[in-house]
Design a protein around this motif. Structure first.
Motif, PDB file in Angstrom:
ATOM      1  N   PRO A 174      22.512  23.654   0.029  1.00  0.00           N
ATOM      2  CA  PRO A 174      22.748  25.052  -0.352  1.00  0.00           C
ATOM      3  C   PRO A 174      23.951  25.640   0.372  1.00  0.00           C
ATOM      4  N   HIS A 175      24.727  26.443  -0.360  1.00  0.00           N
ATOM      5  CA  HIS A 175      25.893  27.094   0.245  1.00  0.00           C
ATOM      6  C   HIS A 175      25.775  28.610   0.209  1.00  0.00           C
ATOM      7  N   SER A 176      25.601  29.200  -0.981  1.00  0.00           N
ATOM      8  CA  SER A 176      25.581  30.655  -1.101  1.00  0.00           C
ATOM      9  C   SER A 176      24.634  31.099  -2.207  1.00  0.00           C
ATOM     10  N   LEU A 187      24.735  28.534  -5.342  1.00  0.00           N
ATOM     11  CA  LEU A 187      25.851  27.595  -5.351  1.00  0.00           C
ATOM     12  C   LEU A 187      25.527  26.523  -4.321  1.00  0.00           C
ATOM     13  N   ALA A 188      25.531  25.262  -4.755  1.00  0.00           N
ATOM     14  CA  ALA A 188      25.125  24.187  -3.861  1.00  0.00           C
ATOM     15  C   ALA A 188      25.876  22.908  -4.215  1.00  0.00           C
ATOM     16  N   TRP A 189      25.976  22.010  -3.223  1.00  0.00           N
ATOM     17  CA  TRP A 189      26.531  20.686  -3.434  1.00  0.00           C
ATOM     18  C   TRP A 189      25.400  19.762  -3.861  1.00  0.00           C
ATOM     19  N   ASP A 190      25.512  19.182  -5.055  1.00  0.00           N
ATOM     20  CA  ASP A 190      24.498  18.275  -5.577  1.00  0.00           C
ATOM     21  C   ASP A 190      24.767  16.886  -5.004  1.00  0.00           C
ATOM     22  N   THR A 191      23.866  16.398  -4.161  1.00  0.00           N
ATOM     23  CA  THR A 191      24.118  15.129  -3.466  1.00  0.00           C
ATOM     24  C   THR A 191      24.073  13.930  -4.401  1.00  0.00           C
ATOM     25  N   ASP A 192      23.331  14.012  -5.501  1.00  0.00           N
ATOM     26  CA  ASP A 192      23.273  12.894  -6.445  1.00  0.00           C
ATOM     27  C   ASP A 192      24.521  12.844  -7.323  1.00  0.00           C
ATOM     28  N   ARG A 193      24.992  14.004  -7.752  1.00  0.00           N
ATOM     29  CA  ARG A 193      26.164  14.072  -8.636  1.00  0.00           C
ATOM     30  C   ARG A 193      27.468  14.165  -7.852  1.00  0.00           C
ATOM     31  N   PRO A 216      28.139  22.470   6.366  1.00  0.00           N
ATOM     32  CA  PRO A 216      28.512  23.062   5.064  1.00  0.00           C
ATOM     33  C   PRO A 216      29.921  22.678   4.642  1.00  0.00           C
ATOM     34  N   ARG A 217      30.056  22.366   3.348  1.00  0.00           N
ATOM     35  CA  ARG A 217      31.358  22.068   2.762  1.00  0.00           C
ATOM     36  C   ARG A 217      31.996  23.371   2.297  1.00  0.00           C
ATOM     37  N   PRO A 219      33.583  25.268  -0.853  1.00  0.00           N
ATOM     38  CA  PRO A 219      33.671  25.167  -2.307  1.00  0.00           C
ATOM     39  C   PRO A 219      35.115  25.259  -2.769  1.00  0.00           C
ATOM     40  N   PRO A 220      35.401  24.849  -4.020  1.00  0.00           N
ATOM     41  CA  PRO A 220      36.785  24.864  -4.500  1.00  0.00           C
ATOM     42  C   PRO A 220      37.388  26.247  -4.642  1.00  0.00           C
ATOM     43  N   ALA A 221      36.590  27.283  -4.641  1.00  0.00           N
ATOM     44  CA  ALA A 221      37.068  28.669  -4.700  1.00  0.00           C
ATOM     45  C   ALA A 221      36.049  29.518  -3.970  1.00  0.00           C
ATOM     46  N   ASP A 222      36.311  30.832  -3.830  1.00  0.00           N
ATOM     47  CA  ASP A 222      35.281  31.647  -3.196  1.00  0.00           C
ATOM     48  C   ASP A 222      34.033  31.598  -4.068  1.00  0.00           C
ATOM     49  N   ALA A 223      32.880  31.658  -3.408  1.00  0.00           N
ATOM     50  CA  ALA A 223      31.611  31.391  -4.080  1.00  0.00           C
ATOM     51  C   ALA A 223      31.394  32.278  -5.296  1.00  0.00           C
ATOM     52  N   ALA A 224      31.685  33.558  -5.164  1.00  0.00           N
ATOM     53  CA  ALA A 224      31.431  34.485  -6.264  1.00  0.00           C
ATOM     54  C   ALA A 224      32.285  34.163  -7.484  1.00  0.00           C
TER      55      ALA A 224
END
Length: 328
Positions: A174-176, A187-193, A216-217, A219-224
């Protein structure tokens, strides 16, 4: 005396949780006699609480509105919900109440028990609101500080119900939490995908929140912005970029279904998506202001076709609807 005071607070909480109560219902909840309920109601009245009573078999008690705001008694889940909503308001999701929301949130956090304060602060640290046409907001400089205050997060396993109804197990970092439109998204990093994913919170069934800890990683842009783009265009088959000749505030009502980016005092860019080209064309036509479909070509062509059909339905000559040749 302490027992009576505690019972009065419990009675007040019950009266605030529902509009009408019968005497026997209150007596059963408080484990006292109906006579004690009547005495406690009189005590509340003496303290300034307007408790109205209706006589007869169908009568009961109701807490009315008084001249002053009485203390509110919230259970744990209600307190967390209020804190999160106040944080959303402080982030600018509703214009004009930011400072008021912050003041109310400060008062609430001051009286929260330590266990609830930690829980509320943990949620606030990862929650982002997205006002119409703007990027996500937090208190200035608070994001990094809030994350440092929390321990390293843990991976979580959850069952997720997709748009089509299928349920699958997902393991995520989980990120935000992002508030967009009328919903909350994770918004989360899917560990399988091995990629970022957006999950609607109301479709999640958390199975295990206590997996291994992770760093925490980014994200490619701000979460919102990432979530807003994903739920309004990226997830759909057809997408459109529309230049609108009006300020972003003029199309703010579409912020739940599209991203709106201000490009000047009298212009903005709207990005939207849909599973249907016709639905996308109708949505663009309902903006109510002058606009141009910049990309791709399909929505623009379908917009001309829809306009032509509407013109024929209204009795106008073919091709006169938008001053352009009819679409396919």
């Amino acid at each position: 005396m302490p027992e009576t005071s505690a019972r009065l607070l419990r009675l007040l909480s019950l009266l605030q949780s529902r509009r009408d109560w019968t005497g026997p219902e209150l007596a059963e909840r408080l484990d006292v006699t109906a006579r004690t309920v009547r005495r406690d109601v009189e005590r509340l009245r003496a303290l300034g609480y307007p408790v109205h009573a209706t006589p007869g078999p169908a009568g009961g008690y109701r807490l009315g509105a008084g001249a002053a705001l009485p203390p509110l008694l919230l259970d744990d889940e209600e307190a967390i919900a209020v804190a999160l909503c106040l944080r959303t308001g402080a982030g600018g999701s509703v214009e004009g109440i930011e400072e008021t929301s912050l003041r109310a949130l400060a008062k609430l956090e001051q009286v929260l028990p330590a266990r609830l304060r930690r829980r509320a602060q943990a949620m606030e640290a990862v929650a982002v609101s997205r006002p119409a046409g703007l990027s996500g907001r937090r208190r200035p400089g608070s994001a990094d500080r809030d994350r440092r205050r929390l321990p390293r997060p843990r991976t979580a396993a959850l069952d997720y119900r997709a748009h089509g109804g299928a349920v699958g197990r997902r393991t995520v970092e989980p990120h935000s939490l992002v508030h967009h439109g009328r919903r909350w998204y994770l918004l989360a990093w899917d560990t399988d995908r091995q990629d970022w994913r957006t999950f609607r919170v109301d479709r999640m069934d958390l199975k295990s929140p206590t997996g291994p800890r992770f760093t925490p990683r980014r994200p490619p842009a701000d979460a919102a912005s990432y979530v807003a783009h994903g739920v309004t265009s990226r997830a759909y088959r057809h997408q459109a970029v529309v230049v609108v000749h009006a300020p972003a505030e003029a199309v703010a009502e579409y912020a739940a279904y599209a991203t709106v980016e201000s490009t000047g005092p009298d212009s903005c860019v709207l990005r939207a998506g849909s599973e249907s080209l016709d639905a996308l064309a109708v949505s663009i036509g309902m903006l109510g202001v002058d606009c141009e479909v910049r990309e791709p070509l399909e929505p623009a062509e379908r917009l001309r076709a829809v306009a032509d059909r509407l013109a024929r339905a209204a009795g106008a000559p073919r091709g006169d609807a938008a001053g352009a040749p009819p679409g396919p």
